[in-house]
Write an enzyme that holds these catalytic residues in place. Sequence first.
Site, mmCIF file in Angstrom:
data_model
loop_
_atom_site.group_PDB
_atom_site.id
_atom_site.type_symbol
_atom_site.label_atom_id
_atom_site.label_comp_id
_atom_site.label_asym_id
_atom_site.label_seq_id
_atom_site.Cartn_x
_atom_site.Cartn_y
_atom_site.Cartn_z
ATOM 1 N N LYS A 169 0.864 -1.188 0.000
ATOM 2 C CA LYS A 169 0.000 0.000 0.000
ATOM 3 C C LYS A 169 0.896 1.233 0.000
ATOM 4 O O LYS A 169 1.570 1.541 0.971
ATOM 5 C CB LYS A 169 -0.925 0.050 1.215
ATOM 6 C CG LYS A 169 -2.107 0.948 0.889
ATOM 7 C CD LYS A 169 -2.729 1.658 2.050
ATOM 8 C CE LYS A 169 -2.032 2.880 2.545
ATOM 9 N NZ LYS A 169 -2.000 4.036 1.641
ATOM 10 N N GLU A 378 9.382 16.925 14.127
ATOM 11 C CA GLU A 378 9.827 16.739 12.739
ATOM 12 C C GLU A 378 8.983 17.652 11.847
ATOM 13 O O GLU A 378 7.784 17.418 11.668
ATOM 14 C CB GLU A 378 9.640 15.277 12.328
ATOM 15 C CG GLU A 378 10.174 14.990 10.940
ATOM 16 C CD GLU A 378 9.867 13.573 10.467
ATOM 17 O OE1 GLU A 378 8.727 13.116 10.629
ATOM 18 O OE2 GLU A 378 10.787 12.941 9.917
HETATM 19 P P1 NAD Z 1 2.115 8.479 7.286
HETATM 20 O O1 NAD Z 1 2.424 7.732 8.536
HETATM 21 O O2 NAD Z 1 1.028 9.483 7.314
HETATM 22 O O3 NAD Z 1 1.729 7.459 6.120
HETATM 23 C C1 NAD Z 1 2.594 6.407 5.724
HETATM 24 C C2 NAD Z 1 1.771 5.303 5.085
HETATM 25 O O4 NAD Z 1 0.953 4.713 6.082
HETATM 26 C C3 NAD Z 1 0.826 5.771 3.981
HETATM 27 O O5 NAD Z 1 0.797 4.805 2.952
HETATM 28 C C4 NAD Z 1 -0.504 5.847 4.710
HETATM 29 O O6 NAD Z 1 -1.617 5.739 3.861
HETATM 30 C C5 NAD Z 1 -0.380 4.641 5.621
HETATM 31 N N1 NAD Z 1 -1.282 4.663 6.785
HETATM 32 C C6 NAD Z 1 -1.809 5.730 7.432
HETATM 33 N N2 NAD Z 1 -2.587 5.325 8.450
HETATM 34 C C7 NAD Z 1 -2.550 3.970 8.453
HETATM 35 C C8 NAD Z 1 -3.136 2.963 9.265
HETATM 36 N N3 NAD Z 1 -3.957 3.269 10.278
HETATM 37 N N4 NAD Z 1 -2.873 1.667 9.012
HETATM 38 C C9 NAD Z 1 -2.048 1.335 7.993
HETATM 39 N N5 NAD Z 1 -1.461 2.247 7.165
HETATM 40 C C10 NAD Z 1 -1.708 3.549 7.401
HETATM 41 O O7 NAD Z 1 3.485 9.128 6.825
HETATM 42 P P2 NAD Z 1 3.718 10.104 5.597
HETATM 43 O O8 NAD Z 1 3.247 11.465 5.949
HETATM 44 O O9 NAD Z 1 3.220 9.460 4.360
HETATM 45 O O10 NAD Z 1 5.326 10.105 5.500
HETATM 46 C C11 NAD Z 1 6.169 10.973 6.175
HETATM 47 C C12 NAD Z 1 6.807 10.270 7.360
HETATM 48 O O11 NAD Z 1 7.538 9.131 6.935
HETATM 49 C C13 NAD Z 1 7.828 11.164 8.059
HETATM 50 O O12 NAD Z 1 7.647 11.055 9.452
HETATM 51 C C14 NAD Z 1 9.163 10.559 7.653
HETATM 52 O O13 NAD Z 1 10.226 10.787 8.555
HETATM 53 C C15 NAD Z 1 8.816 9.117 7.573
HETATM 54 N N6 NAD Z 1 9.806 8.407 6.781
HETATM 55 C C16 NAD Z 1 10.650 7.546 7.427
HETATM 56 C C17 NAD Z 1 11.637 6.887 6.710
HETATM 57 C C18 NAD Z 1 12.584 5.940 7.385
HETATM 58 O O14 NAD Z 1 13.189 5.149 6.688
HETATM 59 N N7 NAD Z 1 12.755 5.994 8.700
HETATM 60 C C19 NAD Z 1 11.754 7.096 5.333
HETATM 61 C C20 NAD Z 1 10.871 7.968 4.710
HETATM 62 C C21 NAD Z 1 9.894 8.620 5.445
#
Ligand code: NAD
Length: 484
Positions: A169, A378
Amino acid sequence: MIKHLINGKHVESKEVFETINPATGKVIAEVASGGQQEVDAAVAAAKAAFPNWSTMEVKKRSQIMHKVGELITKHVPEIAEMETNDCGQVIGQTLNALIPRSAHNFHYFAELASHMHGETYDSDTGHLNYTLQKPVGVCALISPWNVPFMTATWKTGPCLALGNTAVMKMSELSPMTVTRLGELLLEAGVPDGVFNIVHGYGQQAGEPLVSHPDVRAISFTGSTATGNHIITQAGLKKYSMELGGKSPFIIFDDADYERALDAAIFMIFSNNGQRCTAGSRILVQNTIYEKFVADYVDRASKLIVGDPLDPNTIIGPLISKAHYNKVTSYIEAGQKEGARLVLGGGTPQVADKFKGGFWVEPTVFADVDNKMSIAQDEIFGPVPCIIPFKTEEEALQIANDTPYGLSSYLWTENTGRVLRLGKAIDAGMTFVNSQNVRDLRQPFGGTKGSGVGREGNHYSYEVFCEVKNVAISYGNHRIPRWGV
Ligand code: NAD
Protein backbone atom coordinates in the site's frame (compact mmCIF):
# COMPACT_ATOMS: atom_id res chain seq x y z
CA MET A 1 -7.06 5.82 -14.02
CA ILE A 2 -4.52 4.24 -11.68
CA LYS A 3 -5.80 0.80 -10.67
CA HIS A 4 -4.93 -1.78 -8.06
CA LEU A 5 -2.79 -4.72 -9.09
CA ILE A 6 -4.30 -7.92 -7.77
CA ASN A 7 -3.26 -11.38 -8.93
CA GLY A 8 -1.54 -9.93 -11.98
CA LYS A 9 -4.58 -7.93 -13.12
CA HIS A 10 -5.41 -4.23 -12.98
CA VAL A 11 -8.53 -3.90 -10.84
CA GLU A 12 -10.89 -0.94 -10.34
CA SER A 13 -12.90 0.08 -7.26
CA LYS A 14 -16.26 1.79 -6.97
CA GLU A 15 -14.58 4.66 -5.15
CA VAL A 16 -11.77 6.80 -6.53
CA PHE A 17 -9.54 9.58 -5.28
CA GLU A 18 -7.36 12.06 -7.13
CA THR A 19 -3.61 12.42 -7.20
CA ILE A 20 -2.29 15.94 -7.59
CA ASN A 21 0.87 17.42 -9.05
CA PRO A 22 2.14 19.39 -6.03
CA ALA A 23 3.95 21.89 -8.25
CA THR A 24 0.74 23.06 -9.91
CA GLY A 25 -2.01 21.84 -7.56
CA LYS A 26 -3.69 20.24 -10.60
CA VAL A 27 -5.14 16.74 -10.73
CA ILE A 28 -3.00 14.35 -12.77
CA ALA A 29 -4.93 11.10 -12.36
CA GLU A 30 -7.83 9.36 -10.70
CA VAL A 31 -6.89 6.42 -8.51
CA ALA A 32 -8.93 3.39 -7.42
CA SER A 33 -9.60 3.65 -3.70
CA GLY A 34 -9.48 0.25 -2.00
CA GLY A 35 -10.78 -1.12 1.27
CA GLN A 36 -11.39 -4.43 3.02
CA GLN A 37 -12.67 -6.17 -0.12
CA GLU A 38 -9.61 -5.31 -2.24
CA VAL A 39 -7.25 -6.12 0.63
CA ASP A 40 -8.91 -9.53 1.11
CA ALA A 41 -8.54 -10.30 -2.62
CA ALA A 42 -4.90 -9.15 -2.70
CA VAL A 43 -3.92 -11.10 0.42
CA ALA A 44 -5.67 -14.22 -0.92
CA ALA A 45 -3.72 -13.88 -4.19
CA ALA A 46 -0.43 -13.45 -2.31
CA LYS A 47 -1.20 -16.44 -0.09
CA ALA A 48 -2.00 -18.63 -3.10
CA ALA A 49 1.19 -17.56 -4.88
CA PHE A 50 3.45 -18.19 -1.88
CA PRO A 51 4.04 -21.99 -2.14
CA ASN A 52 5.41 -21.86 -5.69
CA TRP A 53 7.35 -18.63 -5.30
CA SER A 54 8.98 -19.61 -2.00
CA THR A 55 10.10 -22.99 -3.32
CA MET A 56 11.28 -21.76 -6.72
CA GLU A 57 15.00 -22.43 -7.29
CA VAL A 58 16.86 -19.53 -5.73
CA LYS A 59 18.86 -19.16 -8.92
CA LYS A 60 15.70 -18.70 -10.97
CA ARG A 61 14.17 -16.25 -8.47
CA SER A 62 17.38 -14.23 -8.39
CA GLN A 63 17.45 -14.09 -12.19
CA ILE A 64 13.95 -12.62 -12.17
CA MET A 65 14.97 -10.05 -9.55
CA HIS A 66 17.99 -9.05 -11.68
CA LYS A 67 15.66 -8.70 -14.64
CA VAL A 68 13.48 -6.26 -12.63
CA GLY A 69 16.61 -4.19 -11.94
CA GLU A 70 17.46 -4.17 -15.65
CA LEU A 71 13.93 -3.07 -16.59
CA ILE A 72 14.02 -0.23 -14.07
CA THR A 73 17.35 0.93 -15.50
CA LYS A 74 15.85 0.84 -18.99
CA HIS A 75 12.91 2.99 -17.88
CA VAL A 76 14.73 5.48 -15.61
CA PRO A 77 13.79 8.66 -17.56
CA GLU A 78 10.10 7.69 -17.77
CA ILE A 79 9.83 6.74 -14.08
CA ALA A 80 11.84 9.79 -12.96
CA GLU A 81 9.52 12.17 -14.77
CA MET A 82 6.41 10.41 -13.45
CA GLU A 83 7.80 10.58 -9.90
CA THR A 84 8.65 14.26 -10.23
CA ASN A 85 5.14 15.05 -11.44
CA ASP A 86 3.46 12.98 -8.74
CA CYS A 87 5.43 14.07 -5.68
CA GLY A 88 7.42 17.16 -6.61
CA GLN A 89 10.92 15.78 -6.15
CA VAL A 90 13.24 17.64 -8.48
CA ILE A 91 14.27 15.82 -11.65
CA GLY A 92 17.97 16.17 -10.82
CA GLN A 93 17.38 13.82 -7.87
CA THR A 94 14.89 11.39 -9.39
CA LEU A 95 16.75 11.00 -12.69
CA ASN A 96 20.31 10.87 -11.43
CA ALA A 97 20.02 9.32 -7.98
CA LEU A 98 16.76 7.88 -6.69
CA ILE A 99 15.42 5.87 -9.62
CA PRO A 100 18.81 4.43 -10.68
CA ARG A 101 19.40 3.45 -7.05
CA SER A 102 16.04 1.68 -7.03
CA ALA A 103 17.31 -0.73 -9.70
CA HIS A 104 20.23 -1.54 -7.44
CA ASN A 105 17.79 -2.59 -4.68
CA PHE A 106 16.80 -5.55 -6.87
CA HIS A 107 20.32 -6.46 -8.02
CA TYR A 108 21.68 -6.33 -4.48
CA PHE A 109 18.99 -8.49 -2.87
CA ALA A 110 19.03 -10.95 -5.79
CA GLU A 111 22.70 -11.54 -4.90
CA LEU A 112 22.08 -11.62 -1.16
CA ALA A 113 19.37 -14.25 -1.54
CA SER A 114 21.65 -16.47 -3.56
CA HIS A 115 24.35 -16.28 -0.85
CA MET A 116 22.04 -16.88 2.07
CA HIS A 117 23.14 -19.43 4.61
CA GLY A 118 22.35 -20.52 8.14
CA GLU A 119 24.47 -21.71 11.07
CA THR A 120 25.41 -25.17 12.29
CA TYR A 121 26.61 -26.10 15.72
CA ASP A 122 27.30 -29.25 17.62
CA SER A 123 26.05 -29.69 21.18
CA ASP A 124 27.39 -31.68 24.13
CA THR A 125 24.20 -33.74 24.15
CA GLY A 126 25.09 -35.22 20.76
CA HIS A 127 22.87 -33.05 18.61
CA LEU A 128 23.82 -31.35 15.42
CA ASN A 129 21.79 -28.18 15.04
CA TYR A 130 21.31 -26.22 11.88
CA THR A 131 19.32 -23.09 11.16
CA LEU A 132 17.24 -22.21 8.13
CA GLN A 133 16.11 -18.74 7.11
CA LYS A 134 12.62 -19.40 5.85
CA PRO A 135 10.46 -16.82 4.07
CA VAL A 136 7.65 -15.64 6.33
CA GLY A 137 4.73 -15.72 3.88
CA VAL A 138 2.51 -12.79 2.92
CA CYS A 139 4.06 -9.43 3.84
CA ALA A 140 2.37 -6.03 4.05
CA LEU A 141 4.60 -3.32 2.59
CA ILE A 142 3.47 0.19 3.51
CA SER A 143 5.19 3.25 2.18
CA PRO A 144 5.04 7.05 2.56
CA TRP A 145 5.11 9.62 -0.23
CA ASN A 146 8.48 11.30 0.16
CA VAL A 147 10.64 8.92 -1.92
CA PRO A 148 7.92 6.58 -3.17
CA PHE A 149 9.58 4.54 -5.90
CA MET A 150 12.85 4.13 -3.98
CA THR A 151 11.00 3.06 -0.83
CA ALA A 152 8.77 0.66 -2.76
CA THR A 153 11.82 -1.05 -4.29
CA TRP A 154 13.73 -1.01 -1.00
CA LYS A 155 10.91 -3.12 0.47
CA THR A 156 9.95 -5.21 -2.56
CA GLY A 157 13.55 -6.19 -3.44
CA PRO A 158 14.38 -8.08 -0.22
CA CYS A 159 10.82 -9.23 0.42
CA LEU A 160 10.46 -11.03 -2.90
CA ALA A 161 14.09 -12.09 -3.31
CA LEU A 162 13.91 -13.90 0.04
CA GLY A 163 10.87 -15.88 -1.17
CA ASN A 164 7.93 -13.95 0.28
CA THR A 165 4.86 -12.62 -1.46
CA ALA A 166 3.52 -9.13 -0.86
CA VAL A 167 0.69 -6.66 -0.78
CA MET A 168 1.89 -3.10 -1.05
CA LYS A 169 0.00 0.00 0.00
CA MET A 170 1.67 3.13 -1.28
CA SER A 171 0.78 6.53 0.14
CA GLU A 172 -2.41 7.96 -1.34
CA LEU A 173 -0.37 11.09 -2.15
CA SER A 174 2.06 9.33 -4.52
CA PRO A 175 0.44 6.29 -6.17
CA MET A 176 1.82 6.56 -9.72
CA THR A 177 5.27 5.01 -9.89
CA VAL A 178 4.56 1.98 -7.70
CA THR A 179 1.93 1.00 -10.24
CA ARG A 180 4.63 1.11 -12.91
CA LEU A 181 6.83 -1.02 -10.65
CA GLY A 182 4.06 -3.64 -10.50
CA GLU A 183 3.98 -3.77 -14.30
CA LEU A 184 7.75 -4.14 -14.55
CA LEU A 185 7.71 -6.99 -12.04
CA LEU A 186 5.19 -8.86 -14.20
CA GLU A 187 7.22 -8.14 -17.32
CA ALA A 188 10.32 -9.53 -15.61
CA GLY A 189 8.53 -12.83 -14.95
CA VAL A 190 7.28 -12.43 -11.38
CA PRO A 191 4.24 -14.75 -11.33
CA ASP A 192 0.72 -13.37 -10.83
CA GLY A 193 -0.15 -12.84 -7.18
CA VAL A 194 3.43 -12.61 -5.89
CA PHE A 195 3.27 -8.81 -5.81
CA ASN A 196 -0.03 -6.99 -5.37
CA ILE A 197 -0.89 -3.34 -4.88
CA VAL A 198 -3.92 -1.91 -3.12
CA HIS A 199 -4.27 1.84 -3.40
CA GLY A 200 -6.19 3.87 -0.88
CA TYR A 201 -6.22 5.80 2.36
CA GLY A 202 -4.54 4.64 5.54
CA GLN A 203 -7.65 3.83 7.51
CA GLN A 204 -9.62 2.22 4.67
CA ALA A 205 -6.86 0.25 2.91
CA GLY A 206 -3.87 0.26 5.29
CA GLU A 207 -5.65 -0.79 8.43
CA PRO A 208 -7.36 -3.93 7.02
CA LEU A 209 -4.00 -4.90 5.55
CA VAL A 210 -1.94 -4.67 8.74
CA SER A 211 -4.63 -6.44 10.77
CA HIS A 212 -5.31 -9.19 8.22
CA PRO A 213 -4.85 -12.63 9.80
CA ASP A 214 -3.03 -14.04 6.75
CA VAL A 215 -0.40 -11.28 6.76
CA ARG A 216 2.66 -12.55 8.62
CA ALA A 217 4.97 -9.53 8.54
CA ILE A 218 4.74 -5.76 8.13
CA SER A 219 7.46 -3.56 6.72
CA PHE A 220 6.28 -0.03 7.43
CA THR A 221 7.87 3.30 6.57
CA GLY A 222 6.04 6.43 7.64
CA SER A 223 5.37 8.71 10.56
CA THR A 224 5.98 7.81 14.18
CA ALA A 225 2.29 8.35 15.01
CA THR A 226 1.10 5.88 12.35
CA GLY A 227 3.83 3.38 13.27
CA ASN A 228 2.73 3.44 16.89
CA HIS A 229 -0.87 2.90 15.84
CA ILE A 230 -0.04 0.01 13.49
CA ILE A 231 1.79 -1.83 16.26
CA THR A 232 -1.45 -1.86 18.23
CA GLN A 233 -3.32 -3.34 15.25
CA ALA A 234 -0.71 -5.87 14.14
CA GLY A 235 -1.20 -8.53 16.79
CA LEU A 236 1.45 -11.26 16.70
CA LYS A 237 3.07 -10.35 13.41
CA LYS A 238 6.69 -9.60 12.69
CA TYR A 239 7.29 -5.97 11.91
CA SER A 240 9.91 -3.40 11.11
CA MET A 241 9.14 0.27 11.65
CA GLU A 242 11.10 2.96 9.80
CA LEU A 243 9.74 6.17 11.26
CA GLY A 244 10.43 9.89 11.62
CA GLY A 245 13.59 11.75 12.56
CA LYS A 246 15.07 15.00 13.80
CA SER A 247 18.71 14.22 13.20
CA PRO A 248 21.54 16.29 14.68
CA PHE A 249 24.22 17.60 12.32
CA ILE A 250 27.13 18.52 14.64
CA ILE A 251 29.97 20.76 13.43
CA PHE A 252 33.05 21.31 15.62
CA ASP A 253 35.47 24.14 14.96
CA ASP A 254 38.20 21.72 13.83
CA ALA A 255 36.03 20.36 11.00
CA ASP A 256 36.68 20.77 7.29
CA TYR A 257 34.48 23.87 7.22
CA GLU A 258 33.65 24.05 3.51
CA ARG A 259 32.72 20.37 3.22
CA ALA A 260 30.65 20.59 6.39
CA LEU A 261 28.81 23.60 4.96
CA ASP A 262 28.12 21.75 1.68
CA ALA A 263 26.76 18.75 3.54
CA ALA A 264 24.69 20.83 5.98
CA ILE A 265 22.95 22.49 3.02
CA PHE A 266 22.44 19.22 1.16
CA MET A 267 21.11 17.26 4.14
CA ILE A 268 18.13 19.54 4.71
CA PHE A 269 17.35 21.06 1.32
CA SER A 270 17.53 17.88 -0.77
CA ASN A 271 14.06 16.51 -1.46
CA ASN A 272 12.69 19.83 -0.17
CA GLY A 273 13.52 18.84 3.40
CA GLN A 274 11.08 15.95 3.13
CA ARG A 275 13.54 13.24 4.07
CA CYS A 276 13.54 11.11 7.18
CA THR A 277 17.31 11.38 7.60
CA ALA A 278 17.41 15.18 7.16
CA GLY A 279 20.07 16.94 9.23
CA SER A 280 17.40 19.29 10.51
CA ARG A 281 19.14 20.37 13.73
CA ILE A 282 22.50 21.92 12.85
CA LEU A 283 24.62 22.15 16.01
CA VAL A 284 27.55 24.53 15.53
CA GLN A 285 30.41 25.23 17.97
CA ASN A 286 30.28 28.78 19.34
CA THR A 287 33.79 29.67 18.04
CA ILE A 288 32.62 29.42 14.41
CA TYR A 289 28.91 30.02 14.99
CA GLU A 290 28.34 33.57 13.66
CA LYS A 291 30.48 33.02 10.58
CA PHE A 292 28.68 29.75 9.90
CA VAL A 293 25.21 31.31 10.18
CA ALA A 294 26.19 34.07 7.72
CA ASP A 295 27.77 31.65 5.23
CA TYR A 296 24.87 29.22 5.55
CA VAL A 297 22.28 31.90 4.86
CA ASP A 298 24.29 33.13 1.90
CA ARG A 299 24.36 29.65 0.38
CA ALA A 300 20.72 28.82 1.16
CA SER A 301 19.55 32.11 -0.35
CA LYS A 302 21.05 31.07 -3.70
CA LEU A 303 19.16 27.77 -4.02
CA ILE A 304 17.03 27.71 -7.14
CA VAL A 305 13.34 27.19 -6.33
CA GLY A 306 10.84 26.39 -9.06
CA ASP A 307 10.00 24.01 -11.90
CA PRO A 308 10.79 20.50 -10.60
CA LEU A 309 11.33 19.28 -14.18
CA ASP A 310 14.13 21.82 -14.75
CA PRO A 311 17.48 20.06 -14.15
CA ASN A 312 18.86 23.21 -12.47
CA THR A 313 16.14 23.36 -9.80
CA ILE A 314 17.16 22.44 -6.26
CA ILE A 315 13.93 23.08 -4.33
CA GLY A 316 10.53 21.92 -5.50
CA PRO A 317 7.11 22.11 -3.83
CA LEU A 318 5.89 20.37 -0.68
CA ILE A 319 3.70 17.35 -1.25
CA SER A 320 0.24 18.74 -0.38
CA LYS A 321 -1.77 21.63 0.95
CA ALA A 322 -2.10 19.89 4.34
CA HIS A 323 1.67 19.46 4.55
CA TYR A 324 2.19 23.09 3.47
CA ASN A 325 -0.08 24.13 6.35
CA LYS A 326 1.95 22.01 8.78
CA VAL A 327 5.33 23.38 7.65
CA THR A 328 4.16 27.02 7.67
CA SER A 329 2.62 26.57 11.12
CA TYR A 330 6.11 25.63 12.39
CA ILE A 331 7.59 28.69 10.70
CA GLU A 332 5.10 30.79 12.70
CA ALA A 333 5.76 28.82 15.88
CA GLY A 334 9.55 29.30 15.58
CA GLN A 335 9.14 33.05 15.44
CA LYS A 336 6.73 33.06 18.40
CA GLU A 337 9.12 30.88 20.41
CA GLY A 338 11.91 33.44 19.90
CA ALA A 339 14.18 31.79 17.33
CA ARG A 340 15.92 34.19 14.92
CA LEU A 341 14.46 33.88 11.41
CA VAL A 342 17.52 34.55 9.24
CA LEU A 343 16.16 33.47 5.86
CA GLY A 344 12.85 32.95 4.10
CA GLY A 345 9.66 32.19 5.93
CA GLY A 346 7.36 33.11 3.05
CA THR A 347 6.23 31.92 -0.36
CA PRO A 348 8.79 32.00 -3.18
CA GLN A 349 8.24 33.71 -6.53
CA VAL A 350 7.31 31.01 -9.02
CA ALA A 351 6.05 31.07 -12.61
CA ASP A 352 2.31 31.58 -13.12
CA LYS A 353 1.68 27.93 -13.97
CA PHE A 354 2.95 26.98 -10.48
CA LYS A 355 0.80 29.44 -8.54
CA GLY A 356 -1.57 26.66 -7.40
CA GLY A 357 1.32 24.57 -5.98
CA PHE A 358 2.48 24.14 -2.40
CA TRP A 359 5.62 26.27 -2.12
CA VAL A 360 7.65 27.51 0.81
CA GLU A 361 10.91 29.42 0.64
CA PRO A 362 14.10 27.86 1.96
CA THR A 363 13.80 29.01 5.56
CA VAL A 364 16.55 29.13 8.20
CA PHE A 365 16.22 29.63 11.95
CA ALA A 366 19.30 30.52 14.02
CA ASP A 367 19.74 30.83 17.82
CA VAL A 368 17.34 27.96 18.29
CA ASP A 369 16.90 26.50 21.76
CA ASN A 370 16.64 22.73 21.53
CA LYS A 371 13.53 22.84 23.77
CA MET A 372 11.56 24.78 21.13
CA SER A 373 8.96 22.88 19.14
CA ILE A 374 10.84 23.61 15.89
CA ALA A 375 13.81 21.68 17.33
CA GLN A 376 11.81 18.85 18.91
CA ASP A 377 9.22 18.09 16.21
CA GLU A 378 9.83 16.74 12.74
CA ILE A 379 8.85 19.63 10.43
CA PHE A 380 9.65 17.64 7.26
CA GLY A 381 10.29 20.73 5.13
CA PRO A 382 13.17 23.01 4.05
CA VAL A 383 13.45 24.55 7.53
CA PRO A 384 16.73 23.86 9.38
CA CYS A 385 17.33 24.98 12.97
CA ILE A 386 20.85 26.21 13.81
CA ILE A 387 21.76 25.67 17.46
CA PRO A 388 24.97 26.91 19.14
CA PHE A 389 27.02 24.79 21.58
CA LYS A 390 30.28 25.24 23.49
CA THR A 391 31.65 21.83 24.47
CA GLU A 392 31.58 18.22 23.32
CA GLU A 393 29.47 17.32 26.38
CA GLU A 394 26.92 19.98 25.53
CA ALA A 395 26.79 18.89 21.88
CA LEU A 396 26.09 15.32 22.95
CA GLN A 397 23.44 16.38 25.42
CA ILE A 398 21.60 18.43 22.76
CA ALA A 399 22.02 15.73 20.11
CA ASN A 400 20.36 13.13 22.33
CA ASP A 401 17.66 15.43 23.70
CA THR A 402 15.07 14.40 21.12
CA PRO A 403 12.27 11.86 20.89
CA TYR A 404 13.91 10.52 17.71
CA GLY A 405 17.07 8.52 16.94
CA LEU A 406 17.33 7.89 13.21
CA SER A 407 20.50 9.38 11.78
CA SER A 408 23.22 11.77 12.97
CA TYR A 409 26.13 13.62 11.38
CA LEU A 410 29.42 14.46 13.03
CA TRP A 411 32.01 16.86 11.64
CA THR A 412 35.42 16.92 13.36
CA GLU A 413 39.03 15.97 12.70
CA ASN A 414 39.49 14.72 16.28
CA THR A 415 39.66 10.91 16.21
CA GLY A 416 39.02 10.46 19.92
CA ARG A 417 35.90 12.60 19.62
CA VAL A 418 34.71 10.57 16.64
CA LEU A 419 35.04 7.38 18.65
CA ARG A 420 33.41 8.83 21.78
CA LEU A 421 30.44 10.44 20.02
CA GLY A 422 30.16 7.64 17.47
CA LYS A 423 29.31 5.43 20.45
CA ALA A 424 27.36 7.89 22.61
CA ILE A 425 24.93 9.42 20.12
CA ASP A 426 21.63 7.59 20.54
CA ALA A 427 20.69 6.96 16.91
CA GLY A 428 20.67 4.07 14.48
CA MET A 429 23.26 5.70 12.21
CA THR A 430 26.12 8.20 12.49
CA PHE A 431 27.88 9.57 9.42
CA VAL A 432 31.28 11.12 10.19
CA ASN A 433 32.54 13.91 7.91
CA SER A 434 29.87 12.92 5.43
CA GLN A 435 26.33 13.46 4.33
CA ASN A 436 24.04 10.43 4.30
CA VAL A 437 25.71 8.04 1.85
CA ARG A 438 23.87 4.76 1.73
CA ASP A 439 25.45 1.42 1.02
CA LEU A 440 23.02 -1.49 1.01
CA ARG A 441 25.29 -3.42 3.38
CA GLN A 442 24.64 -0.84 6.10
CA PRO A 443 21.90 -1.58 8.63
CA PHE A 444 19.25 1.11 8.14
CA GLY A 445 16.88 2.07 10.96
CA GLY A 446 16.49 4.07 14.11
CA THR A 447 16.16 4.09 17.88
CA LYS A 448 13.47 5.62 20.12
CA GLY A 449 10.64 7.27 18.13
CA SER A 450 12.47 6.55 14.87
CA GLY A 451 11.55 2.93 14.81
CA VAL A 452 12.09 -0.72 15.54
CA GLY A 453 14.35 -3.07 13.59
CA ARG A 454 16.92 -2.68 10.85
CA GLU A 455 16.75 -3.38 7.14
CA GLY A 456 19.53 -3.76 4.56
CA ASN A 457 22.03 -6.58 4.08
CA HIS A 458 21.22 -9.65 6.26
CA TYR A 459 19.38 -7.32 8.68
CA SER A 460 16.45 -7.59 6.27
CA TYR A 461 16.09 -11.24 7.37
CA GLU A 462 14.79 -9.91 10.72
CA VAL A 463 11.45 -8.97 9.21
CA PHE A 464 11.31 -11.03 6.01
CA CYS A 465 12.48 -14.42 7.37
CA GLU A 466 11.74 -16.81 10.20
CA VAL A 467 14.76 -18.55 11.66
CA LYS A 468 14.04 -22.24 12.00
CA ASN A 469 16.30 -24.50 14.04
CA VAL A 470 16.58 -28.22 13.32
CA ALA A 471 18.24 -30.37 16.03
CA ILE A 472 19.33 -33.92 15.02
CA SER A 473 20.43 -36.44 17.60
CA TYR A 474 23.29 -38.61 16.32
CA GLY A 475 23.95 -40.64 19.50
CA ASN A 476 22.28 -42.15 22.50
CA HIS A 477 21.70 -39.06 24.61
CA ARG A 478 19.69 -39.68 27.75
CA ILE A 479 15.89 -39.67 27.37
CA PRO A 480 13.95 -39.95 30.63
CA ARG A 481 12.20 -43.35 30.67
CA TRP A 482 9.01 -42.48 32.49
CA GLY A 483 6.21 -44.94 33.16
CA VAL A 484 8.39 -47.95 32.40
P1 NAD B 1 2.11 8.48 7.29
O1 NAD B 1 2.42 7.73 8.54
O2 NAD B 1 1.03 9.48 7.31
O3 NAD B 1 1.73 7.46 6.12
C1 NAD B 1 2.59 6.41 5.72
C2 NAD B 1 1.77 5.30 5.09
O4 NAD B 1 0.95 4.71 6.08
C3 NAD B 1 0.83 5.77 3.98
O5 NAD B 1 0.80 4.80 2.95
C4 NAD B 1 -0.50 5.85 4.71
O6 NAD B 1 -1.62 5.74 3.86
C5 NAD B 1 -0.38 4.64 5.62
N1 NAD B 1 -1.28 4.66 6.79
C6 NAD B 1 -1.81 5.73 7.43
N2 NAD B 1 -2.59 5.33 8.45
C7 NAD B 1 -2.55 3.97 8.45
C8 NAD B 1 -3.14 2.96 9.26
N3 NAD B 1 -3.96 3.27 10.28
N4 NAD B 1 -2.87 1.67 9.01
C9 NAD B 1 -2.05 1.33 7.99
N5 NAD B 1 -1.46 2.25 7.16
C10 NAD B 1 -1.71 3.55 7.40
O7 NAD B 1 3.48 9.13 6.83
P2 NAD B 1 3.72 10.10 5.60
O8 NAD B 1 3.25 11.47 5.95
O9 NAD B 1 3.22 9.46 4.36
O10 NAD B 1 5.33 10.11 5.50
C11 NAD B 1 6.17 10.97 6.18
C12 NAD B 1 6.81 10.27 7.36
O11 NAD B 1 7.54 9.13 6.94
C13 NAD B 1 7.83 11.16 8.06
O12 NAD B 1 7.65 11.05 9.45
C14 NAD B 1 9.16 10.56 7.65
O13 NAD B 1 10.23 10.79 8.55
C15 NAD B 1 8.82 9.12 7.57
N6 NAD B 1 9.81 8.41 6.78
C16 NAD B 1 10.65 7.55 7.43
C17 NAD B 1 11.64 6.89 6.71
C18 NAD B 1 12.58 5.94 7.39
O14 NAD B 1 13.19 5.15 6.69
N7 NAD B 1 12.75 5.99 8.70
C19 NAD B 1 11.75 7.10 5.33
C20 NAD B 1 10.87 7.97 4.71
C21 NAD B 1 9.89 8.62 5.45
